[in-house]
Design a protein around this motif. Structure first.
Motif, PDB file in Angstrom:
ATOM      1  N   ILE A 164       4.756  40.666 -49.779  1.00 45.00           N
ATOM      2  CA  ILE A 164       3.512  41.036 -50.455  1.00 45.00           C
ATOM      3  C   ILE A 164       3.153  40.005 -51.517  1.00 45.00           C
ATOM      4  CG2 ILE A 164       2.417  42.773 -51.919  1.00 45.00           C
ATOM      5  CD1 ILE A 164       4.035  44.883 -50.433  1.00 45.00           C
ATOM      6  N   ALA A 165       4.121  39.587 -52.305  1.00 46.76           N
ATOM      7  CA  ALA A 165       3.844  38.601 -53.357  1.00 46.76           C
ATOM      8  C   ALA A 165       3.327  37.297 -52.760  1.00 46.76           C
ATOM      9  CB  ALA A 165       5.114  38.347 -54.175  1.00 46.76           C
ATOM     10  N   ARG A 166       3.923  36.845 -51.667  1.00 45.92           N
ATOM     11  CA  ARG A 166       3.529  35.573 -51.066  1.00 45.92           C
ATOM     12  C   ARG A 166       2.156  35.637 -50.414  1.00 45.92           C
ATOM     13  NH1 ARG A 166       3.742  31.181 -52.937  1.00 45.92           N
ATOM     14  NH2 ARG A 166       5.752  30.639 -53.774  1.00 45.92           N
ATOM     15  N   GLU A 167       1.710  36.822 -50.025  1.00 41.69           N
ATOM     16  CA  GLU A 167       0.355  36.969 -49.514  1.00 41.69           C
ATOM     17  C   GLU A 167      -0.674  36.945 -50.642  1.00 41.69           C
ATOM     18  OE1 GLU A 167      -0.942  37.087 -46.486  1.00 41.69           O
ATOM     19  OE2 GLU A 167       1.044  36.674 -45.662  1.00 41.69           O
ATOM     20  N   LEU A 168      -0.288  37.468 -51.813  1.00 41.11           N
ATOM     21  CA  LEU A 168      -1.246  37.625 -52.901  1.00 41.11           C
ATOM     22  C   LEU A 168      -1.342  36.402 -53.806  1.00 41.11           C
ATOM     23  CD1 LEU A 168      -0.615  41.324 -53.998  1.00 41.11           C
ATOM     24  CD2 LEU A 168      -2.377  40.425 -52.475  1.00 41.11           C
ATOM     25  N   ILE A 169      -0.249  35.666 -53.988  1.00 44.13           N
ATOM     26  CA  ILE A 169      -0.257  34.556 -54.943  1.00 44.13           C
ATOM     27  C   ILE A 169      -1.320  33.513 -54.612  1.00 44.13           C
ATOM     28  CG2 ILE A 169       1.094  32.588 -55.785  1.00 44.13           C
ATOM     29  CD1 ILE A 169       3.552  34.409 -55.739  1.00 44.13           C
ATOM     30  N   PRO A 170      -1.362  32.944 -53.398  1.00 44.19           N
ATOM     31  CA  PRO A 170      -2.416  31.949 -53.125  1.00 44.19           C
ATOM     32  C   PRO A 170      -3.814  32.545 -53.167  1.00 44.19           C
ATOM     33  CG  PRO A 170      -1.207  32.483 -51.124  1.00 44.19           C
ATOM     34  CD  PRO A 170      -0.460  33.098 -52.246  1.00 44.19           C
ATOM     35  N   LEU A 171      -3.948  33.821 -52.770  1.00 39.36           N
ATOM     36  CA  LEU A 171      -5.259  34.472 -52.816  1.00 39.36           C
ATOM     37  C   LEU A 171      -5.749  34.607 -54.242  1.00 39.36           C
ATOM     38  CD1 LEU A 171      -7.550  35.964 -51.374  1.00 39.36           C
ATOM     39  CD2 LEU A 171      -6.158  38.050 -51.498  1.00 39.36           C
ATOM     40  N   MET A 172      -4.890  35.075 -55.141  1.00 39.76           N
ATOM     41  CA  MET A 172      -5.280  35.230 -56.541  1.00 39.76           C
ATOM     42  C   MET A 172      -5.533  33.884 -57.210  1.00 39.76           C
ATOM     43  SD  MET A 172      -2.947  38.321 -58.056  1.00 39.76           S
ATOM     44  CE  MET A 172      -3.319  40.038 -57.677  1.00 39.76           C
ATOM     45  N   GLN A 173      -4.739  32.875 -56.864  1.00 38.82           N
ATOM     46  CA  GLN A 173      -4.949  31.545 -57.427  1.00 38.82           C
ATOM     47  C   GLN A 173      -6.286  30.971 -57.000  1.00 38.82           C
ATOM     48  OE1 GLN A 173      -1.368  29.561 -56.073  1.00 38.82           O
ATOM     49  NE2 GLN A 173      -0.324  29.860 -58.033  1.00 38.82           N
TER      50      GLN A 173
END
Length: 297
Positions: A164-173
């Motif tokens: 979940i974290a790896r899906e969200l980190i680039p999206l949020m960045q």
């Protein structure tokens, strides 16, 4: 077709290769998927139904099979929400803030991708096992973690928390923090900013990460195998139960239980495709919106 038309068509498609190269690549990809994905799934289904539908249902109704299914669902029901909270918090911290130790936190998020699941299971045995660091204290207080459900949950959480974290980190960045800052300037609280600004922007990536996390939690074998103890009817999840049945030469029952994991994989792919389609449709609708006109003087 004229040469300029060919150039225009290739430029539109984003490639410069000739047609035979493209079709060769497509054929190789389809053959690869047929050989390594479709045929194994078909073999699982064929072997599970080799003795008929009655034997298939009987294998799934066995008490040990039901226990494995129940334990798998319980483990996923605990691990996925925990990783949901951790994934959102870690992604928000990494993408939205600058702080000391940010690179170290990012490395920790990726750690389960680099560590073998078997090694992860051994780590928990070293810490919580009878001869481990906390083993004597746990035994004195009658707390059982290894060879019990808590150890299975801990091992599953470890191997699945990056999804979940790896899906969200680039999206949020990529989204930045301008909208959150604007909401705070307008008087929104932190929770209001999260629920009304951040969450709607990351909902598709979040759902995608949850689906992958759930699929991995239900199918995890290595780490769970180390900490479970292989106690039939108590600490065997579906993958472990399949291994036990196969080692006992109960191939029909083994493949019947394995078909549940295969069905889970197919359902995961379908849901993933639907989410991607909905996300692309939403982005296309937003892109087609007319630009806002500045207010008249």
């Amino acid at each position: 077709m004229s040469a300029p038309s060919k150039v225009i068509r290739r430029a539109t498609s984003g490639t410069t290769e000739s047609a035979w190269v493209r079709w060769t690549l497509i054929t190789v990809a389809l053959l690869f998927m047929l050989l390594f994905l479709v045929l194994p799934l078909a073999a699982v289904a064929a072997e599970a139904l080799r003795k008929g539908l009655g034997a298939y249902i009987e294998a799934l109704q066995e008490p040990d099979a039901w226990s494995a299914i129940e334990l798998t669902l319980i483990t996923a029901a605990i691990a996925v929400p925990l990783n949901l909270v951790f994934g959102v918090a870690a992604a928000w911290a990494i993408a939205k803030y600058e702080f000391r130790g940010k690179a170290f936190l990012t490395t920790l998020v990726d750690l389960p991708f680099a560590v073998s699941p078997v090694v992860a299971g051994l780590i928990y045995v070293l810490v919580f096992g009878a001869q481990g660091w906390l083993g004597p204290w746990l035994s004195e207080h009658n707390i059982k973690i290894i060879f019990a459900v808590p150890g299975i949950v801990l091992a599953t959480v470890f191997v699945t928390f990056p999804f979940i974290a790896r899906e969200l980190i680039p999206l949020m960045q990529a989204q930045g923090s301008d909208e959150e800052q604007a909401a705070i300037v307008l008087g929104a609280t932190g929770w209001q900013t999260f629920w009304r600004v951040t969450l709607p922007n990351i909902k598709w990536g979040l759902l995608y990460g949850v689906i992958l996390c759930n699929a991995r939690a239900m199918g995890e074998f290595g780490a769970v195998s180390v900490v479970s103890g292989h106690i039939r009817g108590q600490t065997n999840t579906i993958p472990l139960h399949v291994e036990v049945l196969y080692n006992e030469y109960q191939s029909v029952a083994a493949f019947a239980c394995a078909s549940l994991l295969a069905i889970l994989a197919l359902v995961t792919l379908v849901i993933k495709s639907v989410i991607e389609w909905r996300h692309e449709r939403e982005m296309k609708a937003i892109a087609e919106l007319p630009p806002e006109r500045p207010p008249a003087a």
